[in-house]
Design a protein around this motif. Structure first.
Motif, short mmCIF file in Angstrom:
data_model
loop_
_atom_site.label_atom_id
_atom_site.label_comp_id
_atom_site.label_asym_id
_atom_site.label_seq_id
_atom_site.Cartn_x
_atom_site.Cartn_y
_atom_site.Cartn_z
N THR A 120 0.84 -1.21 0.00
CA THR A 120 0.00 0.00 0.00
C THR A 120 0.87 1.25 0.00
O THR A 120 0.60 2.21 -0.73
N ARG A 121 1.91 1.26 0.80
CA ARG A 121 2.79 2.44 0.87
C ARG A 121 3.57 2.66 -0.42
O ARG A 121 3.95 3.78 -0.73
N LYS A 122 3.84 1.59 -1.14
CA LYS A 122 4.62 1.70 -2.38
C LYS A 122 3.74 1.58 -3.62
O LYS A 122 4.24 1.32 -4.72
N ALA A 123 2.45 1.81 -3.47
CA ALA A 123 1.52 1.59 -4.59
C ALA A 123 1.84 2.45 -5.80
O ALA A 123 1.51 2.10 -6.94
N LEU B 34 3.38 9.81 8.35
CA LEU B 34 3.40 9.30 9.72
C LEU B 34 2.03 8.81 10.18
O LEU B 34 1.93 7.80 10.89
N MET B 35 0.98 9.52 9.80
CA MET B 35 -0.34 9.30 10.40
C MET B 35 -1.26 8.40 9.58
O MET B 35 -2.31 7.99 10.07
N THR B 36 -0.91 8.12 8.32
CA THR B 36 -1.78 7.29 7.50
C THR B 36 -0.98 6.13 6.91
O THR B 36 0.25 6.20 6.81
N PRO B 37 -1.65 5.06 6.50
CA PRO B 37 -0.94 3.92 5.89
C PRO B 37 -0.71 4.09 4.40
O PRO B 37 -0.19 3.19 3.75
N PHE B 38 -1.08 5.25 3.86
CA PHE B 38 -1.01 5.46 2.42
C PHE B 38 0.15 6.39 2.07
O PHE B 38 0.64 7.14 2.91
N SER B 39 0.56 6.35 0.82
CA SER B 39 1.57 7.27 0.33
C SER B 39 0.94 8.22 -0.68
O SER B 39 0.15 7.80 -1.52
N GLY C 190 2.75 9.83 -2.81
CA GLY C 190 3.56 9.78 -4.02
C GLY C 190 4.36 11.03 -4.31
O GLY C 190 4.85 11.20 -5.42
N TYR C 191 4.50 11.92 -3.33
CA TYR C 191 5.29 13.14 -3.53
C TYR C 191 6.69 12.75 -3.99
O TYR C 191 7.37 11.92 -3.38
N VAL C 192 7.14 13.35 -5.08
CA VAL C 192 8.32 12.88 -5.78
C VAL C 192 9.56 12.82 -4.88
O VAL C 192 10.32 11.85 -4.90
N ASP C 193 9.79 13.85 -4.07
CA ASP C 193 11.00 13.92 -3.25
C ASP C 193 10.98 12.94 -2.08
O ASP C 193 12.01 12.74 -1.44
N LEU C 194 9.83 12.35 -1.77
CA LEU C 194 9.72 11.45 -0.63
C LEU C 194 9.46 10.01 -1.07
O LEU C 194 8.91 9.21 -0.33
N ARG C 195 9.91 9.67 -2.26
CA ARG C 195 9.72 8.32 -2.76
C ARG C 195 10.98 7.49 -2.60
O ARG C 195 12.10 7.98 -2.77
N SER C 196 10.78 6.23 -2.32
CA SER C 196 11.84 5.23 -2.37
C SER C 196 11.21 3.92 -2.85
O SER C 196 10.35 3.38 -2.14
#
Length: 496
Positions: A91-94, A341-346, A348-354
């Motif tokens: 889910t975080r890397k969707a 931090l507060m949700t299980p979702f991402s 997709g903000y470009v600078d915060l992707r891995s």
């Protein structure tokens, strides 16, 4: 020969310890922050950490259930399942499943302004050779639809893109026509000063549902100093453009961001109050980047990350006070971090992707027909460093993905596999950003302990967690509401 009975085997541990990372809280050394592979986190007393690692947390201890629910431990091997953990990671890397959704078209380098902090190699307004040509735009649209994303955000940038509005129009119309057979969800954004809006342009933006993004650096004295024009009327023209666009397109159609110079750090309250006066529900407090004119003028306009974090703490205190007084306004970057931090979702903000968002979350089609994995890569090319050029718009996306430039990005693009990052408690919510490290340190991996990117990220996470934990319930509720705010505009996400 004497037979010795076998040594008794030690009993199996009551639970399986799953991988996690930890960090002592800077504001309370008696407690530690834990983060799991899934991105769940919790704070526990420091003296509970050794028994946790040793497998000594009793079944009846309330901490035991919390640790298991947040994927720090699992039941014994015969009863354990990693399915919930793996599901949460997916889910975080969707965002990885769909390819780049943000596509930036640089239609012209021409601009009216002479901003000292500009990240781009701007050109005088009369030099039309720095406009995107028709052939390049046609090929760029072909490449756009080779990407698989079901949602395509098309952002027009410059320079000042309104100086080449004919190309904005032709690209938009070509994309809309091609999409009749493609069936993608399209979103259009233009990043502009808004100084020269015409009725014709506003009608076109209304027809195609454009969102507008502009730069507003604060009150008049600060904005005019940061974004000079020969007529010294930059602030007035910007505000007039914002008001005109709102009347034509609606209050929510215009967003703004501020770029912080050394002068800006003296006035966080004044900057925020200006955004409140103009009715903005969000503000993006963006530090300087190491590109273009911003790098050349660093000694005059720049500052340290520590100075930025000191400014940001003041700004955050004032923003919370503004919210307590009844005006809802969030800070965009804080909202992005808090949502991690507060949700299980991402988001997709470009600078915060891995893996990194460069090339996997965003693509840039430059005015001269070259393509880049990010705006930062384009800026490096404008400075004479072509390390991250993907290729020409006449080439296929497959060729770009196999390019040496993309391989360099990918090799340093997974934060969980990088030195220091691999052990950092914040890595589940952070990004790798290899191009930023290359620009600052000359290497895509860089030296994380001295990295401005890492110091900023860690400082921001520490500050937000501290505020959330030690604040009064009202302030905690405000920060939590930021985590669930609507998605920021793509123009703000790109920080263009």
């Amino acid at each position: 020969m004497r037979f010795e009975p076998a040594q008794a085997f030690a009993p199996e541990p009551a639970y399986i310890l799953l991988p996690f990372r930890f960090r002592r809280l800077p504001w309370d050394s008696e407690r530690v922050l834990l983060s799991s592979l899934s991105g769940d986190w919790m704070v526990i007393p420091a003296d509970r950490l050794p028994p946790l690692v040793a497998g000594e947390i009793d079944p009846g201890d309330p901490l035991r259930l919390d640790l298991e629910a947040r994927h720090f431990i699992a039941a014994s091997a015969d009863r354990a399942t990693l399915a919930p953990l793996l599901s949460q990671i997916r889910t975080r890397k969707a965002y990885l499943q769909e390819g780049p959704a943000l596509h930036i078209f640089v239609v012209s380098l021409r601009c009216h302004h002479s901003c000292a902090y500009c990240q781009v190699s701007r050109r005088p307004t009369g030099q039309s050779r720095f406009d995107m040509a028709q052939d390049a735009s046609i090929h760029a649209v072909e490449r756009l639809f080779e990407w698989p994303s079901p949602t395509l955000t098309i952002e027009f940038q410059g320079g000042e893109p309104l100086l080449h509005f004919d190309r904005v129009r032709s690209l938009t119309e070509r994309i809309v026509e091609r999409n009749r057979s493609e069936g993608r969800a399209l979103r259009f954004v233009i990043a502009s000063t808004l100084h020269d809006l015409t009725d014709e342009q506003l009608a076109f933006f209304a027809e195609h549902g454009f969102a507008l993004s502009t730069s507003l650096d604060g009150p008049e004295w600060l904005h005019n100093a940061n974004r000079p024009r020969p007529e010294r009327d930059s602030y007035r023209r910007t505000v007039e453009g914002i008001e005109r666009a709102r009347r034509a397109l609606g209050e929510d159609a215009v967003s703004a961001l501020t770029t912080l110079t050394r002068r800006s750090l003296e006035a966080p309250e004044a900057i925020i109050d200006e955004y409140r006066k103009l009715g903005f529900p969000s503000i993006f407090l963006r530090p300087l980047s190491p590109y273009g004119f911003a790098l050349k003028t660093k000694t005059r306009t720049g500052y340290t990350i520590e100075d930025f974090l000191t400014f940001y703490r003041r700004a955050l205190d004032h923003l919370l006070a503004v919210n307590r007084a009844g005006y809802r306004m969030d800070e965009v970057y804080a909202s992005l971090l808090l949502s991690q931090l507060m949700t299980p979702f991402s988001h997709g903000y470009v600078d915060l992707r891995s893996p990194t968002g460069a090339g996997l979350g965003a693509v840039v089609y430059d005015y001269d027909g070259w393509a880049y994995p990010s705006d930062e890569a384009r800026m490096l090319a404008a400075m004479g460093d072509f390390t991250f050029r993907l290729g020409r718009v006449e080439e296929t996306v497959d060729t770009w993905l196999r390019s040496e430039a993309m391989q360099r990005v990918l090799e340093a693009g997974v934060a969980e596999a990088l030195p220091t990052c691999a052990d950092c408690v914040f890595v589940p919510w952070c990004g790798a950003d290899p191009i930023d490290h290359y620009a600052r340190q000359g290497d895509t991996i860089g030296h994380r302990p001295t990295s401005d990117f890492c110091r900023k990220q860690m400082g921001m996470f520490d500050l937000l967690l501290e505020k959330w934990e030690v604040s009064e319930p009202q302030d905690r509720g405000i920060l939590e509401s930021w985590a669930f705010r609507k998605e920021p505009s793509s123009a703000l996400q790109a920080a263009a």
